[in-house]
Design an enzyme around this catalytic site. Structure first.
Site, short mmCIF file in Angstrom:
data_model
loop_
_atom_site.label_atom_id
_atom_site.label_comp_id
_atom_site.label_asym_id
_atom_site.label_seq_id
_atom_site.Cartn_x
_atom_site.Cartn_y
_atom_site.Cartn_z
N HIS A 130 25.02 29.82 52.64
CA HIS A 130 25.94 29.31 51.81
C HIS A 130 25.51 28.85 50.42
CE1 HIS A 130 30.61 28.77 51.49
NE2 HIS A 130 30.36 28.41 50.16
N ASN A 315 36.62 36.12 52.29
CA ASN A 315 37.29 35.10 51.80
C ASN A 315 38.11 35.60 50.72
OD1 ASN A 315 35.19 33.68 53.43
ND2 ASN A 315 33.90 33.12 51.57
C1 GBH Z 1 34.75 30.01 47.24
O1 GBH Z 1 34.30 31.04 46.03
C2 GBH Z 1 33.24 29.22 47.75
O2 GBH Z 1 32.97 30.10 49.06
C3 GBH Z 1 33.21 27.88 48.13
O3 GBH Z 1 32.15 27.41 48.28
C4 GBH Z 1 33.88 27.13 47.11
O4 GBH Z 1 34.23 25.90 47.00
C5 GBH Z 1 35.48 27.89 46.95
O5 GBH Z 1 35.47 29.02 46.48
C6 GBH Z 1 36.47 27.27 45.91
O6 GBH Z 1 35.87 27.47 44.65
O7 GBH Z 1 34.83 31.21 36.39
O8 GBH Z 1 32.84 29.63 36.45
O9 GBH Z 1 34.88 28.88 37.25
C7 GBH Z 1 35.48 31.66 45.73
C8 GBH Z 1 35.00 32.91 44.96
C9 GBH Z 1 33.56 31.60 42.88
C10 GBH Z 1 35.04 33.23 42.30
C11 GBH Z 1 33.73 30.82 41.64
C12 GBH Z 1 35.35 32.83 41.20
C13 GBH Z 1 34.61 31.49 39.32
C14 GBH Z 1 33.58 30.76 38.51
N1 GBH Z 1 34.73 32.13 43.27
N2 GBH Z 1 33.95 31.91 40.68
S1 GBH Z 1 34.13 30.07 37.19
#
Ligand code: GBH
Length: 480
Positions: A130, A315
């Site tokens: 992870h 997810n």
């Molecule tokens: C999950 O990712 C992760 O698996 C987990 O570890 C995490 O804690 C959880 O989400 C909550 O966030 O635009 O820079 O803010 C979810 C997938 C990851 C997709 C972050 C959107 C945006 C980064 N997401 N991403 S940002």
């Protein structure tokens, strides 16, 4: 809150299992204790603290390395059937390299955690990776370097061998899309590389092969004796066409194929989605590349990778509308986004969360589950993450609503649409280190006081809600 008082259309099947999730770097802390090696998140936070909104890091986080018994007590209170957690590669193999020494203290930590779970009748569901890659492997180029396959196979063998007697459910990779797209494409997550449309595709290529290798290692060396199940957990939004037009529908399907399909198609159907192969081949040619920027699997590789799953995992948090875009006349831009070429947006009316990328769209979950079931030939489906963020507080009514509405759509997918969903995992057990957002966004059913060295945990209203759903297998909310 007896089952008898629960309408059948609000009751989950008897076999259905509920769990919660965390990940090693987000909760463990003890970043340099007992022989643990440095990983890319340790490195990034220590060398470039501005990468994280509140300049925080996971050095201590929830201190689960020392407080795992408290964590298991919370799991027990919730009444979950299983706990999804991840292993820290550099805690177990400090250098990460194939053949390099295994850290016994790391083995002991996870053995103790697993034993505590088993003693309390909670099933472990273990994510092997992870996001916390050993720093040494990053120094060698990280995931775009094909050698990672070998190092990951060694790591997987170490964990199957040491923990496989008690662990029957494995996920090789959490959200490979984020590892490759955000980690090596747009640089939103460690190691923070910006090589979109280039290193990003090499990352995926290695990662998918590493997944398949780990699956075959399990098959050949452990399955007969351990009798467990191995999968991978890609993530995606539900992409809803912005209109009924054919071009918007195609754009939405393409977005699903470029996110979930990028990983699931090789593993379930064989090879990358044809829409990815065709578009990236064509654009690469126009851009003067001698071969496609999307690496090719050989026929043997396609066969080797196809079928390396015992269940499908997803997810999912949110939904985006998708609109077709004019094909770019200027093909000079090299990026994943221009290879995909769609416009995406939220509806203004959708409820916001504390995370800019996450809006509350419960019906998207039902549509996504139906799409997964159809596209991957009706597999058994585990929802391995779903949840919502706020900025803190114990009376988290909005989180309760989120869970109720999303679970209700999961239930409709099962009962009305015949989708074979068998597990649901709430993200997260407790507030934790939320990657580049530090401790500013909270996803927990339990709150953690990060100002107190003892890192005390307190249950939120959503914890009692979730626990009543679990014990009744029912979505009624007046269970007190
Ligand atoms: C999950 O990712 C992760 O698996 C987990 O570890 C995490 O804690 C959880 O989400 C909550 O966030 O635009 O820079 O803010 C979810 C997938 C990851 C997709 C972050 C959107 C945006 C980064 N997401 N991403 S940002």
């Amino acid at each position: 809150c007896k089952e008898a008082t629960c309408a059948t259309n609000q009751t989950f099947p008897n076999y259905f299992k509920f769990g919660v999730a965390t990940a090693s770097y987000q909760v463990e802390g003890a970043w340099n204790e007992d022989g643990k090696g440095e990983n890319i998140w340790d490195h990034l936070c220590h060398t470039n603290p501005d990468f994280v909104d509140d300049r925080s890091n996971g050095d201590i986080a929830c201190d689960s390395y020392h407080k795992y018994k408290d964590d298991v007590a919370m799991l027990k209170d919730l009444g979950v059937d299983f706990y999804r957690f991840s292993l820290s590669w550099s805690r177990l193999i400090p250098l990460g390299l194939a053949g390099s020494p295994v850290n016994q203290a790391g083995i002991d930590y996870y053995k103790n955690l697993i034993q505590e779970l088993v003693n309390n009748n909670i099933e472990p569901l273990v994510t092997i990776f992870h996001w916390d890659l050993p720093e040494t492997l990053q120094e060698y180029g990280g995931f775009p370097n094909p050698e990672i396959e070998e190092h990951f196979a060694y790591y997987a063998r170490v964990v199957f061998k040491n923990f496989g007697d008690s662990v029957k459910y494995w996920l090789t990779f959490n959200e490979p899309l984020q590892t490759c797209h955000e980690g090596y494409g747009i640089g939103f997550t460690a190691p923070g590389y910006k090589s979109s449309g280039l290193a990003e595709y090499k990352c995926t290529h290695t990662l998918i092969k590493a997944h398949a290798r780990a699956y075959h290692v399990y098959d050949e060396e452990f399955r007969t004796q351990q009798q467990g199940y191995v999968g991978i957990a890609p993530d995606t939004y539900w992409y809803e066409p912005a209109s009924g037009s054919v071009s918007d529908q195609e754009a939405a399907e393409r977005a699903l194929q470029f996110t979930y399909g990028w990983f699931a198609n090789p593993i379930f159907n064989g090879n990358y989605p044809s829409v990815m192969i065709e578009r990236i081949d064509e654009r690469s040619k126009l851009q003067g590349f001698a071969s496609s920027r999307l690496p090719k699997f050989t026929d043997e590789e396609v066969e080797y990778i196809k079928g390396t799953h015992d269940f499908l995992a997803i997810n999912a948090y949110s939904t985006l509308y998708v609109q077709a875009k004019e094909e770019e006349v200027d093909t000079a831009v090299i990026s994943y986004d221009s290879d995909l070429n769609v416009d995406t947006f939220f509806d203004d009316s959708w409820e916001e969360s504390a995370s800019s990328w996450l809006r509350v769209v419960p019906w998207g979950m039902r549509k996504l589950l139906n799409w997964l079931s159809k596209t991957y030939n009706h597999p058994e489906i585990f929802i391995t993450e779903n949840g919502v963020s706020d900025t803190g507080g114990l009376n988290d009514d909005r989180r309760i609503n989120y869970y109720r509405e999303y679970l209700s759509n999961v239930l409709e997918a099962i009962l009305d649409d015949g989708v074979n969903v068998t597990r649901y995992t709430a993200w997260s057990l407790m507030d934790n280190f939320e990657w580049a957002r530090g401790y500013t966004e909270k996803y927990g059913l339990y709150s953690v006081n990060f100002d107190d060295p003892g890192r005390p945990r307190t249950s939120k209203a959503s914890a009692s809600y979730y626990s009543s759903v679990i014990s009744s297998k029912c979505l009624v909310d007046n269970c007190e």
